[in-house]
Design an enzyme around this catalytic site. Structure first.
Site, PDB file in Angstrom:
ATOM      1  N   GLU A   2      29.518  75.563 -35.439  1.00  0.00           N
ATOM      2  CA  GLU A   2      30.762  75.333 -34.700  1.00  0.00           C
ATOM      3  C   GLU A   2      30.656  74.038 -33.923  1.00  0.00           C
ATOM      4  OE1 GLU A   2      31.486  78.555 -31.976  1.00  0.00           O
ATOM      5  OE2 GLU A   2      32.284  79.854 -33.528  1.00  0.00           O
ATOM      6  N   ARG A  52      34.538  97.582 -28.779  1.00  0.00           N
ATOM      7  CA  ARG A  52      34.134  98.644 -27.843  1.00  0.00           C
ATOM      8  C   ARG A  52      34.739  98.362 -26.479  1.00  0.00           C
ATOM      9  NH1 ARG A  52      31.029  95.397 -24.726  1.00  0.00           N
ATOM     10  NH2 ARG A  52      29.807  93.814 -25.810  1.00  0.00           N
TER      11      ARG A  52
END
Ligand code: ADP
Length: 448
Positions: A200, A294
């Site tokens: 990236e 989550r």
């Protein structure tokens, strides 16, 4: 609705899930290791089962032991908390095979988001912008050179299987790329058994801003606005807040980021609670970095400003209920800050400092919430994460929330334990923090 749920976790998050279950009239079963006998989460549950020795691999990560405990105590559903087994698709499948409901998303979507290079590609195709970088995983050093040249240095080499900041290495120029790849692969192989990496563009001085999402099983999804988590050390969050001060700075940021997060949720057919994480560049561009499938540590900030109990929604959705809230019904009330209280020494490079607590008293009062996993006489062991509690405050605006936090922290007495409370108090008064102007390296620049 379920009669009984098992909480496959420990510490503050297990205690927090139990509180909501109590409120909903659901019976709770805790699991614990030998080292956690008598721990607050064990005391708080209606029933508790010892599942093995202190080491997490011998207890909290033992899938079979957790499922056996659930069966033995007639738990119809399992809440995984965060960390431990919470993002393990193999666990979810084993839970479902045992005829028990997993309180969280489907294992397929966990697998997709667990592979960060695959998740990047998926997000890009779903109109959720990612950091400029490679399309998926990078196969060779030559290919890496080509991509990095196109992107322009500095670049970040990241592990596809990454998490917790592991396997992430910066290359400031072409000479440093091969070494960064080697280090990344080696660390990823030993931590995750998978050396796959991707590249990236390195965004300088970014903020970390994330969007809380929730979706039911009928495809209805909303976002509960953003949180800012730029105060970090070793790529781990220390102070979080909601909303992000950046939302006042950049017009439409909240709407655009919320929409990008929902685009991803919809494309992935996501269900239950999740967090879409972005980095925000100083010029206001934002990029997806990963999705956590989550509940997050910092979810209470969102609860404080929206008035919604996210754990209650998780349980209701898992039980098959519809998410009875529309996006336009949600609004932000004031501001919330969370300080993570770690048993660690900020003066010694944030080294963990386990020890005995002795006398203990928590602050309380209007706009103050303490989610803690410890109590008087408790011993913080080196076996587990050194985070012992979270202090969350709410105020009419950011300054009010900060002032309330200072009062709360000054009234939090954790006996003899060395904690990062003094550091929090300094940060809360720092002019950069007060201006809402910090980036993800700020804390380390100031304190390391
Ligand atoms: P992990 O899964 O290991 O936690 P993330 O991809 O979530 O890794 O990144 C963790 C932190 O690293 C971010 O909060 C941010 O501070 C920093 N980071 C990640 N990607 C970039 C990037 N491309 N440029 C600059 N900083 C980054």
């Amino acid at each position: 609705m379920f009669d009984t749920i098992l909480i496959a976790n420990r510490g503050e998050i297990a205690a927090r899930v139990i509180r909501t279950a109590n409120k909903m009239g659901i019976r709770t079963v805790a699991v614990y290791s030998e080292a956690d006998a008598g721990a607050p989460h064990v005391e708080a549950a209606d029933e508790a089962v010892e599942i093995g020795p202190a080491r997490v691999t011998d207890s909290y990560l033992k899938i079979e032991a957790v499922i056996d405990a659930a069966k033995e105590h007639d738990a119809e559903a399992i809440h995984p908390g965060y960390g431990l087994l919470s993002e393990n698709p193999e666990f979810v499948r084993a839970v479902e095979d045992a005829g028990i409901t997993f309180i969280g998303p489907r294992p397929e979507v966990m697998e997709l988001m667990g592979n960060k290079s695959a998740a990047r590609e998926f997000a890009n195709n779903a109109d959720c912008p990612t950091v400029p970088g490679s399309d998926g995983a990078v196969e060779s050093v030559d290919e890496a050179h080509e991509i990095a040249e196109q992107l322009g240095y500095p670049v970040l080499v990241k592990a596809s299987a990454g998490g917790g900041g592991i396997g992430m290495n910066l290359a400031t120029n072409a000479d440093k790329l091969e070494k960064a790849i080697e280090t990344s692969k080696r660390r990823a192989e030993s931590a995750f058994g998978d050396p796959t990496f991707y590249i990236e563009k390195y965004i300088e001085n970014p903020r970390h801003v994330e969007v809380q999402v929730m979706a039911d099983n009928d495809g209805h999804a909303v976002h509960f606005f953003e949180r800012e988590c730029s105060v970090q050390r070793r790529h781990q969050k220390v102070i979080e807040e909601a909303p992000s001060p950046a939302s006042a700075q950049f017009e439409n940021l909240r709407e655009q980021m919320g929409q990008a997060a929902l685009n991803l949720v919809e494309a992935a057919d996501y269900t239950n609670a999740g967090t879409v994480e972005f980095i925000l560049s100083p010029n206001g561009d934002f990029y997806f970095i990963e999705m956590n499938t989550r509940l997050q540590v910092e979810h209470p900030c969102t609860e404080m400003i929206t008035g919604h109990d996210l754990v209650e929604w998780q349980i209701r959705i898992a039980a098959g209920e519809a998410l009875q809230v529309q996006q336009d019904e949600l609004s932000i009330d004031g501001h919330s800050i969370e300080c993570r209280i770690y048993a660690e020494n900020p003066d010694k490079r944030f080294m963990p400092a386990p020890g005995n607590i002795g006398e203990y008293s928590e602050p309380s009062g209007e706009g103050i919430r303490v989610d803690s996993g410890v109590t008087a006489g408790y011993k913080v062991t080196p076996h587990y994460d050194p985070m012992v509690a979270k202090v969350i405050t709410h105020g009419a605006d950011r300054d009010a929330a900060i002032e309330r936090m200072k009062t709360a922290l000054k009234n939090y007495h954790i006996g003899e334990l060395t904690t990062n409370i003094p550091m929090h108090l300094e940060v809360l008064d720092h002019e950069d923090f007060r201006a809402g102007d910090v980036h993800t390296s700020w804390l380390e620049d100031e304190y390391l």
